[in-house]
Structure formats: structure tokens, C-alpha cells
Scaffold this active site. Structure first.
Site, mmCIF file in Angstrom:
data_model
loop_
_atom_site.group_PDB
_atom_site.id
_atom_site.type_symbol
_atom_site.label_atom_id
_atom_site.label_comp_id
_atom_site.label_asym_id
_atom_site.label_seq_id
_atom_site.Cartn_x
_atom_site.Cartn_y
_atom_site.Cartn_z
ATOM 1 N N LYS A 101 4.776 -3.902 -1.707
ATOM 2 C CA LYS A 101 3.726 -2.870 -1.914
ATOM 3 C C LYS A 101 4.743 -1.628 -1.941
ATOM 4 C CE LYS A 101 0.535 -3.557 1.363
ATOM 5 N NZ LYS A 101 -0.870 -2.955 0.860
ATOM 6 N N SER B 70 3.083 -12.667 -1.920
ATOM 7 C CA SER B 70 3.316 -11.043 -1.531
ATOM 8 C C SER B 70 4.411 -10.221 -0.241
ATOM 9 C CB SER B 70 1.796 -10.508 -1.230
ATOM 10 O OG SER B 70 1.066 -11.150 0.373
ATOM 11 N N GLU C 59 -0.893 6.832 4.743
ATOM 12 C CA GLU C 59 -2.396 6.352 6.062
ATOM 13 C C GLU C 59 -0.648 4.576 6.375
ATOM 14 O OE1 GLU C 59 -2.965 3.563 3.310
ATOM 15 O OE2 GLU C 59 -3.030 5.452 3.019
#
Lengths: 294, 408, 408, 294
Positions: B83, B376, B105
Site C-alpha cells: 500500500k 502483497s 478512505e
């Protein structure tokens, strides 16, 4: 373009354009509420078809959307609702693009499920149906001019207007692009942000109206208008109409929370509508001489 | 701004100028490296983010599946997942654009924490919207964002999860668009977000492609990545898309079932690519979990990071084109894969990433000699969920849970 | 096996042959790279562990302190701390030695989780001893070890913390010495452990030294590292020891006070270097927190990873020699530094590492133009402690804790 | 070397060497218990001075250590304890090196605190004091031969024995190094692991005794011996003595838990001591012909 009803509503003095979500808080009450707006002097009514992700709405109208959906509102019910309404002012459907788009998709899906194909039909079936039930046009908050082609075409085909929103940030080329496509009236967003009643009127409104002076289409100002005084100032400032949503929805919400009789709520709606309409007319009366505008 | 029929810019008019401005900034800074933006981004990704991450040969999985399994170790990025690649890129871009405030968000909290870290690093005020229900489920992540100096604002609308938080953030942006940048957390939203987020995330496949060449002298036969919104997926695929011999698998959350309950508006899965229908959500045309009328469904997955009703438009397009294979595995398989990787490789994966490993398990022997799996993120954030979900099931490889009944 | 007067091999006779065997293996495999041991170790550190970790220029700290602050980012190592460097090295060495089982002790759980990860990665059965009280305080870490397939055995002796766990692990080792290797978690214990663990950890300073040269063209004026047992400390110092112009600061946990309570056998700090006395503990002569008679004190720190009554013998020697400056900061200062780094740099540090940053704060302007701080681990593990400890204090930069009162 | 008492204890048949932690569970009871062992036939008594980190001990002796420390045992109290004991067998102090080392340190510290210096005096003061109170020697489980130089020297100076442990893993050069330094007797560790009573006797014992055959010093076997039968087999197998700790400590622990009268516990200790001593002697009687050993 093809439908004269909207432009006509702005022809004789300032137009009062109230909004309510269809089916809020239930089908029957909502019919009464919309009819009360007409009695209160509405020149055009924006009827919301609720979408589960109302990204352009503030808390008030989000509440209306939730109540309406929970009471079972769907696109098909919405069209019935329009047919059941006994009002003689033009109606504009305010909704989000996915519902317009899917109406065609799901029709096509029904037809093609046997064959296993999926055909994208776009907005045409929804518009056709809208024309059928007597709607005059659309406002679609998440459909900017750039993506509006297919809907614009369908509207032209069936003689409906497509209202666009002009924001305080809309300038230059973008403004032109929108104004080329708009019909019925242009929805002038009075301030940045989302829908919702406010205590004051924004200075951004006047700037926006100045920018739009060159264009011939009626200019209706919305976002934050709450009282007759607001409406008066907005129209005195040059608007051809005022759009009021949240202040009206507040009354519906209040009535719902207090479990009030729908007729009593309808009366208050009619009364607020009249106040707003009167305010708009007072403002219009102040329009001469234009030189006084700052 | 289109990927076939998908993509576009379906946003309120008030945002269009910001989106135009962002598109311009994207083209200049990201695509053309104006003012050395990309150099600075890459430098910060390296020094602050910990890149490059390794591509690791997974010995015990390779033995188990009788093929060569490689792991792209995005779990080692600062914050514990891919991320940050995107969050850092966007916050930096906002700085180059002269913005003074960040909004974002978050659902499970991973994008929110990544954005909060990047905002602290780059000294930008940051407000993160998060559904009330998610806040209650992810308190450690809420705390981490606060520690980094961000404001976390609860969203009470709807069911109080990710899609409501996205809507609320768009409202904030529409209100404060002049000085604020909205850091979208995945390859979703209006153009240029899907392309820009992909570009920031494509460092994953850029590195992995080189590392595979270095390690094996060639490219993998298959690349596997889990897919929710699709940012790690597109990041892992981007540089392989033109390598036609490399098969690409986007593994979605099959949840508890691929069916949907239209009545309640709930899909017990998050498999938009596999079961969704074209529509318009949060600014883009893409594949969406929706009911017959077009109302958006509540999605579900054991992995909160995959729990979203839409998917990146480019990924939807690549699936339609046949370039990417959409697949899915259910909650049980993902949870079992979580335990398997933890035990065999000493890596506790995010439940998101576990989906890709479950697909590998289910398709062993059919994916070629050399398989690259995008790991990930790490699973530390999922420990409470894993306890809760493992207790409900009979997973024979899981450790005894008695002591942890009811969480920590 | 000696560092001046310190070090040695004070262990039960039953362990001496194992220690001799280990010394031999250390010399052959680690020092002489026999069978390419060190090459394999370095390769696994890279691919599995995520090395090299960056040395990052900390912009906002540099601004605050008006000097150039660099962070060695050990928080980015797999597992979240430098601990893996050593655990991986030792488990691999055990494999080279033909051992079939690993035992380890853990206090806060960081060394235990690192060892469990390494053991899973290298397919070695692993049993971790942990004090009963620590088990109750560190349940997520216990769960992580279990997820990795390790057995976690509670130690109920004494107060049920690290020193009892070490004693218990030595007992297991003494019983199963023929097929078992004891992975000691720090630069403590009998020779060859202090030297071997230092060598495995010295990858920190080896990388940092090169990275500093690359970034600044020279070496830092000072290197700061927190010191409990001293493994990150020695790792961060090792390659700088011969650079006489580089000042080295070992920052211990001053706890709530530097005084001791001999009556109750408790030292409210873990500052063995600053306040300890020479003695013999856990196999080595070193500086120890002990009462007048030589009984070992219970140490204390807000950071459980520093909470140990001894310290590595080499570090004790370097302090005596004047090469390393022993310093300490108290719990309050460490906690405040934790919040400061989280907010200013977007990095949530381990409470251990926060001690080094607190020292930087307290000695701003006095450490030279270029300061390297070893950020030995990330703080995710400490969130519950931070809530609890912040609530007790009035730390004005801390975020509002109301919502988190009582933990998650 | 200088002290003959220990070797002498092994001279006439097999020696029974019991262990108890001094001060377990309290000073007065402990005196009685140790004296009971002497009455039960002990030839040498190993007296534990408890250390907070007893790394070589199993749970039983750990328990004794905790009880003794909680009751206030310190090195100075230990020396008093030895002086207060009324027994006529040689006493060996079993403790960990830090206590021996610190005794000197703390004396020196007391002396040098004013001057600010810290002088490392090592084990000499402890040994001097031990000789003073009449101890015969030491067993220090965490002090291998390699680190024993200073203690060995002090023992020589004051005429005390230094007993070393030989483990099943002790072979070759290491064994020689130990056997060069050992005096009094050698403590043959019967199995790997920590102290504690066991149900069986390990085959490792015989191997160890074989390895030690060439050396002249008495060989006492410990670790796991629990009953007279065990003792019998061990001595029959060639040991010159048996060391028993945990089985005796168990009785102390039991008495403490059940809040029993110290005299009752002492009686049971004496009785078990006698059983063990008798067993050892039975074993010794079987020693001829040696050919039967496997």
C-alpha cells in the site's frame, strides 16, 4: 432541445425548484409530499431516485435515500410513482448514472440470458421509460459532460432535457463544454461540497452567475438554500430560479422520526414551499435596476 | 482515461477541475518525470519504504508443488504491505501540486495507515475516513494512524464499511477540492487514479521481472496476485502484460459462496471480476457487485482488504481481453493457505495474499514450472481475524486455538 | 572467548562439549566460510530477511536537531526487528552442524518469533521457552510462534520472565545437547555466543557504514543504539569500532529510576552498563544488576525487549575501555520519543529503539553534524503497552487516548 | 589436595552423599534436616547455598532454592548455618560461581567505597570464610575447569577440595583437564539434563565409570538416584559413592506444603537416608566378582 416544459417553467418570473426523494419515507406519504410542493408553488420538481452510493449528497439527503430504499424503492417503482403523482408541473429525475445504465442492462440481460450473451444497451431503455411516464428531464450528479454522450443522445431521441450542474470550480473550456450540452436549465451549484441546508448564502454564487451571464439557458441555483430570505437574495442576485432540497427533506425526516401524520407533514412542506416561492418572487422584484448588483 | 469500455470519470462536476488538474499533474510529474518527481519518488520508496523488496525462492512450497515458486515480498515494505508504494507516490504528488491537505478512505485500515505514514513523512496534514464498523474492528490500525498524527473520522452512513467511507471521502474532497488531494487506495476511481495508482504500484513487477531474470535467466510461467480493488494485482502484472508467455491470474475472494442475496443486498464474496456486472461506481465504469437494479451490494470476505464491491477498470478490461485470468478461492481455502505458508515458509501472510497461495494449492501442477506469487502484505494485522475464523472451522493444519479462544 | 575480563564459559559441564563443538563450528563456518556457510547466510538474509535495509535520511528530525540524522532501518527486516539476523544465522548453523532441533528463550517474544520464523523457513523443529507472565503479556507473539509451527513452553519458575526462561532453556539444552542447538537471542551467554551473535548482527553496521559513505562521503560523527542484552548495539557498532572518530553511544533503559531496591530484589531499570556490577550470569562474566550478595535482580523497563539484568560482555568491555559511552534515558523520555518519531517521520518505532531517539533529543547539538541511529525494530508489538503507559503519564505530544483506554 | 576429609569419607566402603539446600524451608528446620541426614548415615553432605538462577537444577531443587531465598538465606547466613550445624561429616558447599565471586567483590566494595575504586578480589574471601567455618570443599555447577583457576588457587591456599562434575558428554582432553584439577571426589553425572529424581538408572553411568576407571579419585554418582535399589545398582556398577538430592528435597517440600512438624520430616529424611546408605552397601557387597559387569 426537444422538451419545452422546463424552459417554459422559467419563462414567467423566477422558478422555484424543490427536491424530494421519491418514496421517502414511504410510497404513499411521498406522493402526498410531492403534491404538497406543487400546491406550494413549485414550478419544476426534482424527484430523487435513490442510489445506494450517493456521493454528492450530504447527510440530510443520504438519510432520505436510506429511508426510501428501505421502503422498497426501485427504478420500476419510481416510474409507477411518477405515474401516480397528481401534479401539473414538469418533473426532473435526479439519480446516479449506474441506475440509468443498469436499467437497460438488466432488460437486455433478461432477454439474452438464454443465449448467454450480454449486450450493453446503455441508458436508452431508462430514458424511453422516463419519457413514457411523463418525466421532463434528468439531473445526474455523477455524470459530467465528458461521459454524458449516450444519455444525451437518448434524451434527444425521446425529447427529454438533460440538466447539468455547474460548480464554482467550473470555468473556461469545461464551462463551454457543459453549456453546449445542457438543456432545460443549468443547475448552479452555490458552493463547493455536498448538498445540505446552510445558514448563509455563499459569495461563490454571484461569481458563478457572472460567468454564466453570456449563456441563454435558465440558471437555477441550488446547494444550501433554506429559507425565503435565502431565495430572495439568490434571485435578487440574478438567478432565474432556486433549487431547494435538504431544507424540505429535513421536514420529511422530522415527521418520520416523530411518527407524524403525513398530512400534517405535507402541510408544513407546502408552507415552506410557499415561503421559498414567495422569497424568490420578492427577489425577482428587486432585480431592476441591475446596476445595484455588486 | 479508458480501458476498453471501462474507466472514465464519473464524478460530481465540482471535482472535475481537480481531476483535470490531477490528470495534468500525473502526465507531467509521473509520466514525464518533470522536476525529477519520479526520481524523488523512487528515492523515497527506497530509503523510507525499504525497496527493492526481494523475490524469494520458496523452498518448501516448491517442493510441495513440484515446481519453482517465487515470492515477491511486498510484506517487507514499510507498514507491512504494498500500500505504501501508492500512498507515498500520491502524497508526494500532492506536495508537488501545492496541495496542503490529504484525505483518504480506508476499510481494513491498511491504506489509511500507509497514507498516514506517508503524510507524516512528508509533513502533510491528513484526515482518514473510516466506517464506524471498521473502526471498531480495526482498532490497532486506527491507533497507528493517530500515532502518525492523522485524524481518523468515523463514517456512520450505511453499514459503516469501506464503500461508505469512499463516498464520504469524495464528499470531503468535493468540499475542499481546492487545497486538498484525495489519495485513493487502489486502482479504482475516476481517471487518472486507476492509471496513476498502477504506475506507482508497477514498481512491484518492474523489480520482480528483473529479479526473476537474474535468478532464473527468464520470466515466470505464471504470476499470481490476489485481487480486491486490484492495486497489488495491477502492480504485480503491469510489467508482465506485454510478455505474452507469462500467464496472469487475479485471485479474488470467493467468500463463503459465489451466489448473491439480492433481497438483503449482500454478496457473500468479493469476486467482482468473476461474478460482477459492468456498471458505474465511485467514478469509473467497471465490474461491480450490484443487484438487478444497479444498487451496490455489500461484499464479503474473510479478508477485509479484499472486501470491496468494485475492481479496477483496467483489470476488468484485461480479464475481458483474455490477458488476465480471473479466479477465486473461498474463505476456507484462503485461511488454510494462511496457516500453510506460516508453517512452511516462516512467513505469516496477509489474509489477502493467502488467497493467491490457496489458488496455487488448488491448481498445483497446472501453472507451469516457474510461478511468481505476489505476497502483497504481512498478516500481523489479521491475527485476531485468524483466531476467530479458524475457531469456526476444522482446519487440520492449524495450531491448537484453545488458548486463544475469543482473541487476545 | 574473552573481552578483557569479561566473557568466558560459565556453564554446566554437560554443556561444555556442545559449546566446544559450537566454537569449532563458529570458527569454521562463520569465520572461515567453510562450505560457503556465510554466502548462504547472506543470501538468505537478503531473500528471506529483506536485506539490505536502507539507511534513511530523517528530514524532520534533522531539522529539529539542526544536524543530519540518519536511520538504519532494521524495523524493515522480516519479522520487524534486527532479531532475525541472528536467529537465521544460528538456525542455519545448527543445520550445518547436523542438529535436528532448536530451542530458544524469549522475553517479549521478539527473539522467539524471529527464531520460529527462521526454523519454519529452514524446516527445523523448534521449541521456545517463555515465562508464564510474559506469555500472558505477549499473546500475539505467542500466537505468531505457534502459527510458524513452533512449540511455546511456559516457564513458571520465579517471576516467569526472561531470565527464568533463559535458565529453563539452558536446562533443556543440557538434557538434549546431542541433537539440539540453543539459539541465544543476544550477545550474551558463554563463548562463542557473544562473538557469534555479534558477527551475525554486524551486517547492520557493515551496511550502514557503506551507506553512510555513499550518502555523505564519510562516516557519521556518532552512532546511537539502544542496549538491553546488546545485540542490536553490537550489530550497529561492530564495523565502526575501529573508526576512532565515530563516537558510539549505547543507550540503556533508565526505567523509572536508576536506584535499586535490594530488599525486594528489583531494579526499576535495565541499565546494567550504567549501574551494574561485574559478575557471572548465564554463562558469561559481564556487568549485571545484582544485589550485594550476587543474587540477580529483576530488571524493569517500559520496553520489555530491554528488560534484562545482564548485558553482552563485549559491550561491557568496550564501555570499560572508553570506546563506547554508556548512557540511559528513562521510561518517560523513551515514550515521548516513541510518539515524536511516529508523528515526525511516519515510523512507529519499537519502544526499545525509542530509547536511542530519546537520547538524541536530550543531547541535541552535542553529538556532531551527522548522527546515525539504529532503528532496531518496529513498534507494532508495543501498541498495547504504549496505550497503557501513555495513559499513566502526561505526554503533551501524544494523541488523545480516551478512545483506547484499557487497550484494544 | 590439602584436605583429606573428603577422600577419607570414601575410604571405607561406598559413600552416601546427600544434598539439601541450606535454609530450606527455613533456617531452624533445615538445621534439623541436615542433622537427620548425618544420623541416617551420610558420609559427606552437600549443602546448597541458593542462587537466584540455578541453571543446572530441575524443578525440585529450584523449589528448594526459592524457599530458602524467601526465608532469607544469604552467603553470610549460610556460613552461620554451617557453624550452627551439629554434624561430624565433611560438608561440601554447592553453589553457583557468582555468589562465590561477589562475596569478595562486596567485601572489597565496602572497603573501597570511600576511595571510589573497585578492586576485583575474586573468590578468595569466600573460600577463606568457608575454611573458617569448617567446610571441606565446593561443587560449583556453572564453573567448568577452564574458568576454575582462581577458585582452585584459593582452595589450595586454604586447604579445601574442589569437586568437579563429569558429564556423560565429557571425554578425551576435557576429561583429562578436569581430572587434573579435581580433588575430594569426582561428581559423576549419571545422565544428561538437570537434577531430579528418576524412575530408572541410566546406562550412561556405566560408560562414564568405565571412562574414569584409570583415575584414582573417588567417583560419586549423582542425578536421578531416588531409592535404595538405585543406590545398590549404582554402587554394584562400580561407583564409590552415590549423591542424592531431589529425592530428599521432595520430602522437605512435601513437609512444607503440608505444614508438617519439622521433626516428623526429619525422621522421614533420616529413614530415606538410611535406605539409600543401605542400598549403597548392598551394592558394594556385590562388587566381587567384577567380571559380571556388562
Amino acid at each position: 432541445m426537444a422538451n419545452d416544459a422546463l424552459e417554459a417553467a422559467f419563462a414567467d418570473g423566477p422558478a422555484f425548484v424543490p427536491y424530494l426523494a421519491a418514496g421517502d419515507p414511504d410510497y404513499e406519504s411521498s406522493l402526498k409530499y410531492v403534491e404538497a410542493l406543487a400546491r406550494g408553488g413549485a414550478d419544476v420538481i426534482e424527484l430523487g431516485l435513490p442510489f445506494s452510493e450517493p456521493v454528492a449528497e450530504g447527510p440530510t439527503i443520504q438519510g432520505a435515500v436510506v429511508r426510501s430504499l428501505e421502503a422498497g424503492m426501485t427504478p420500476d417503482r419510481f416510474f409507477e410513482f411518477v405515474e401516480d403523482l397528481e401534479v401539473d408541473v414538469p418533473l426532473v429525475c435526479m439519480t446516479y448514472y449506474n441506475l440509468i445504465y443498469q436499467y437497460g442492462e438488466s432488460e437486455a440481460r433478461g432477454a439474452s440470458e438464454a443465449s448467454g450473451e450480454t449486450a450493453s444497451t446503455g441508458p436508452r431503455p431508462f430514458v424511453e421509460k422516463a419519457a413514457d411516464v411523463g418525466l421532463s428531464g434528468f439531473v445526474v450528479p455523477d455524470l459530467p459532460a465528458e461521459e454524458a454522450g449516450p444519455l444525451r443522445e437518448a434524451c434527444d431521441e425521446f425529447g427529454l432535457d438533460l440538466v447539468f450542474i455547474v460548480a464554482p470550480t467550473t470555468r473556461g473550456e469545461r464551462l463551454e463544454r457543459i453549456m453546449e450540452q445542457v438543456s432545460g436549465y443549468v443547475y448552479v451549484q452555490a458552493r463547493l461540497g455536498v448538498t445540505g441546508a446552510r445558514e448563509d448564502v455563499s459569495g461563490q454564487t454571484e461569481e458563478s452567475l457572472d460567468r454564466l451571464e453570456a449563456y441563454d439557458v435558465p440558471k437555477a441555483v441550488g446547494f444550501g438554500i433554506k429559507t425565503g430570505d435565502h431565495a430572495e437574495r439568490i434571485v435578487a442576485g440574478g438567478a432565474d430560479g432556486v433549487i431547494v432540497g435538504s431544507a424540505l427533506v429535513d421536514l420529511v425526516a422530522e415527521g418520520h422520526e416523530n411518527d407524524e401524520d403525513a398530512d400534517a407533514v405535507a402541510e408544513r412542506l407546502e408552507s415552506l414551499a410557499r415561503e421559498l416561492k414567495d422569497g424568490a418572487e420578492r427577489g425577482f422584484a428587486q432585480r431592476e435596476p441591475q446596476a445595484e448588483r455588486t | 482515461g479508458k480501458f476498453g469500455e471501462y474507466g472514465g470519470q464519473y464524478v460530481p462536476e465540482a471535482l472535475m477541475p481537480a481531476i483535470t488538474e490531477l490528470t495534468d499533474a500525473y502526465e507531467r510529474y509521473v509520466l514525464e518525470n518533470e522536476d525529477g518527481f519520479m526520481d524523488e519518488f523512487r528515492r523515497r520508496l527506497r530509503d523510507f519504504g525499504g525497496r527493492p523488496t526481494p523475490t524469494q525462492y520458496a523452498e518448501r512450497l516448491s517442493e510441495r508443488y513440484d515446481c519453482n515458486v517465487y515470492l515477491k515480498r511486498e510484506d517487507l515494505v514499510h507498514g507491512g504491505a504494498h500500500k505504501l508504494n501508492n500512498a507515498l507516490g500520491q502524497v508526494l504528488l500532492a506536495k508537488y501540486m501545492g496541495k496542503e491537505r490529504i484525505v483518504a478512505e480506508t476499510g481494513a485500515g491498511q491504506h489509511g495507515t500507509a497514507t498516514a505514514m506517508a503524510a507524516a513523512h512528508l509533513d502533510m496534514p491528513c484526515e482518514v475516513y473510516m466506517g464506524k464498523r471498521d473502526i471498531n474492528r480495526q482498532r490497532p490500525n486506527v491507533f497507528r494512524m493517530r500515532l502518525n498524527g492523522s485524524t481518523v473520522t468515523p463514517v456512520t452512513a450505511g453499514r459503516g464499511t469501506l464503500k461508505e467511507a469512499i463516498s464520504e471521502t469524495m464528499r470531503d474532497w468535493a468540499t475542499n477540492v481546492e487545497d486538498t488531494h484525495y489519495v485513493i487506495g487502489s486502482v479504482v476511481g475516476p481517471h487518472p487514479f486507476p492509471a496513476m495508482v498502477r504506475d506507482f504500484q508497477s514498481v512491484i513487477s518492474e523489480e520482480a521481472r528483473g529479479q526473476m531474470r537474474e535468478k532464473t535467466g527468464g520470466l515466470p510461467d505464471a504470476v499470481l496476485a490476489c485481487a480486491g480493488g486490484g492495486s497489488n494485482t495491477m502492480g504485480a502484472f503491469a510489467e508482465f502484460v506485454d510478455d505474452e508467455d507469462v500467464a496472469l491470474y487475479a485471485v479474488e475472494a470467493g467468500g463463503s459462496s459465489l451466489s448473491v442475496d439480492e433481497e438483503s443486498g449482500v454478496a457473500p464474496n468479493s469476486a467482482s471480476l468473476s461474478t460482477g456486472r459492468e456498471g458505474v461506481l465511485h467514478g469509473a465504469r467497471t465490474k461491480i457487485l450490484q443487484d438487478r437494479d444497479g444498487q451496490i451490494m455489500e461484499s464479503h470476505s474473510v479478508s477485509s482488504g479484499l472486501d470491496y464491491a468494485g475492481v479496477g477498470p483496467e483489470l476488468a478490461h484485461l480479464v475481458d481481453e483474455g490477458r488476465v485470468t480471473a479466479a477465486n478461492v473461498d474463505d476456507d481455502a484462503a485461511l488454510t493457505a494462511f496457516h500453510r505458508l506460516s508453517q512452511l515458509e516462516g512467513i505469516i501472510p496477509a489474509l489477502e495474499s493467502a488467497h493467491a497461495f490457496a489458488y496455487l494449492e488448488e491448481n498445483r501442477g497446472e501453472l507451469g514450472d516457474s510461478v511468481l506469487v505476489n505476497l502483497s502484505g504481512r498478516g500481523d494485522k489479521d491475527l485476531e481475524s485468524v483466531i476467530e475464523e479458524t475457531e469456526k472451522r476444522d482446519i487440520d493444519i492449524a495450531p491448537d486455538m484453545t488458548e486463544f479462544a475469543g482473541g487476545f
